[in-house]
Design a protein around this motif. Structure first.
Motif, mmCIF file in Angstrom:
data_model
loop_
_atom_site.group_PDB
_atom_site.id
_atom_site.type_symbol
_atom_site.label_atom_id
_atom_site.label_comp_id
_atom_site.label_asym_id
_atom_site.label_seq_id
_atom_site.Cartn_x
_atom_site.Cartn_y
_atom_site.Cartn_z
ATOM 1 N N MET A 193 15.060 19.516 -8.048
ATOM 2 C CA MET A 193 14.190 20.313 -6.974
ATOM 3 C C MET A 193 13.698 21.668 -7.547
ATOM 4 N N MET A 194 14.450 22.303 -8.530
ATOM 5 C CA MET A 194 14.148 23.602 -8.886
ATOM 6 C C MET A 194 13.077 23.566 -10.007
ATOM 7 N N ASP A 195 12.886 22.413 -10.592
ATOM 8 C CA ASP A 195 11.894 22.169 -11.959
ATOM 9 C C ASP A 195 10.411 22.806 -11.492
ATOM 10 N N GLY A 196 10.015 23.675 -12.086
ATOM 11 C CA GLY A 196 8.840 24.142 -11.585
ATOM 12 C C GLY A 196 8.864 25.186 -10.619
ATOM 13 N N GLU A 197 10.083 25.425 -10.016
ATOM 14 C CA GLU A 197 10.266 26.570 -8.933
ATOM 15 C C GLU A 197 10.873 27.644 -9.278
#
Length: 267
Positions: A193-197
């Motif tokens: 979910m936090m990939d790239g965020e």
């Protein structure tokens, strides 16, 4: 694609008519040391590490900085047993703080996440925050402890700790929605979910800097009125990333079944 402005706008709408109730819930959670992200296990490790470093700094004992030596004072403290008592006290304090964080403040942070996510859908009972202490409470304790332990150990090297704190930022929210998740699955799903965020999440934190500085001017009193806004915004962040997880196939509704919709109207 979410933006800081959009999340804040949605947070304000979610707090409409429920601001004071959410503020009260957040303050009570704060009294127990609960946090919407993680408990302060890593902070305890870093604090203890800094104490050890201070005691082991050569300049303090040789007097290179202050022009005098503390060796005599140190020798007196050692001989009188004060140093040993302080050391034992620090160890006991660390153990108590870790146990409290694992069994009380950590799960309460998950309960707060649950409350904020349910509240954004129309209001939630006050007791929602404490529902986390029912089964599977011990699974929540285990997952949070192992996640926080990894972050704490990474914090000893600074950069890994910062990276993992953002990587596993969604773990409390995931447990709030599904407390049966295993440690491996909760961390994996949060990482996806936090990939790239992560950088955008950092910018979201940074966007509150002005408010935080204003709270400092009021000697922290302003934090009372800010905390619900912060928690509501981070709940909106999870909602956005949850949508991303479902859209990208990272998870499905059998695993993330949503939050209870409470009917707050009276008959």
């Amino acid at each position: 694609m979410w933006t800081c402005g959009l999340l804040k706008h949605n947070a304000k709408q979610a707090l409409s008519g429920r601001y004071w109730m959410c503020t009260a819930v957040c303050l009570i959670a704060g009294l127990f040391g609960a946090s919407s992200v993680f408990s302060d296990l890593s902070g305890q490790f870093q604090y203890t590490q800094s104490l050890v470093q201070d005691f082991m700094t050569p300049d303090v004992w040789t007097g290179n900085n202050d022009g005098y030596s503390l060796y005599g004072i140190w020798e007196f403290l050692v001989q009188s047993g004060i140093v040993f008592a302080i050391f034992v006290g620090l160890i006991i304090g660390l153990i108590i703080g870790t146990v409290y964080g694992a069994f009380v403040s950590g799960p309460l942070s998950v309960g707060l996440c649950r409350y904020m996510m349910e509240s954004r859908q129309g209001g939630a009972p006050f007791g929602t925050m404490f529902g986390i202490f029912r089964s599977p409470y011990l699974n929540v304790v285990k997952v949070l402890f192992l996640t926080n332990l990894k972050i704490a150990l990474g914090s000893l090297l600074i950069v890994p700790g910062i990276y993992w704190s953002f990587t596993y930022r969604m773990v409390p929210y995931l447990l709030a929605e599904n407390p049966y998740l295993t440690t491996t699955r909760a961390m994996e799903l949060s990482r996806q979910m936090m990939d790239g965020e992560k950088f955008h999440s950092f910018l979201l934190d940074l966007s509150f800097l002005g408010w935080e500085l204003l709270c400092l001017v009021t000697f922290g009193f302003g934090q009372i009125f800010l905390v619900a806004y912060l928690e509501a915004t981070y709940a909106e962040l999870y909602a956005a990333l949850r949508t991303k997880a479902l859209a990208y196939g990272y998870s499905d509704e059998s695993e993330l079944g949503g939050f209870v919709r409470h009917n707050m109207s009276r008959a």
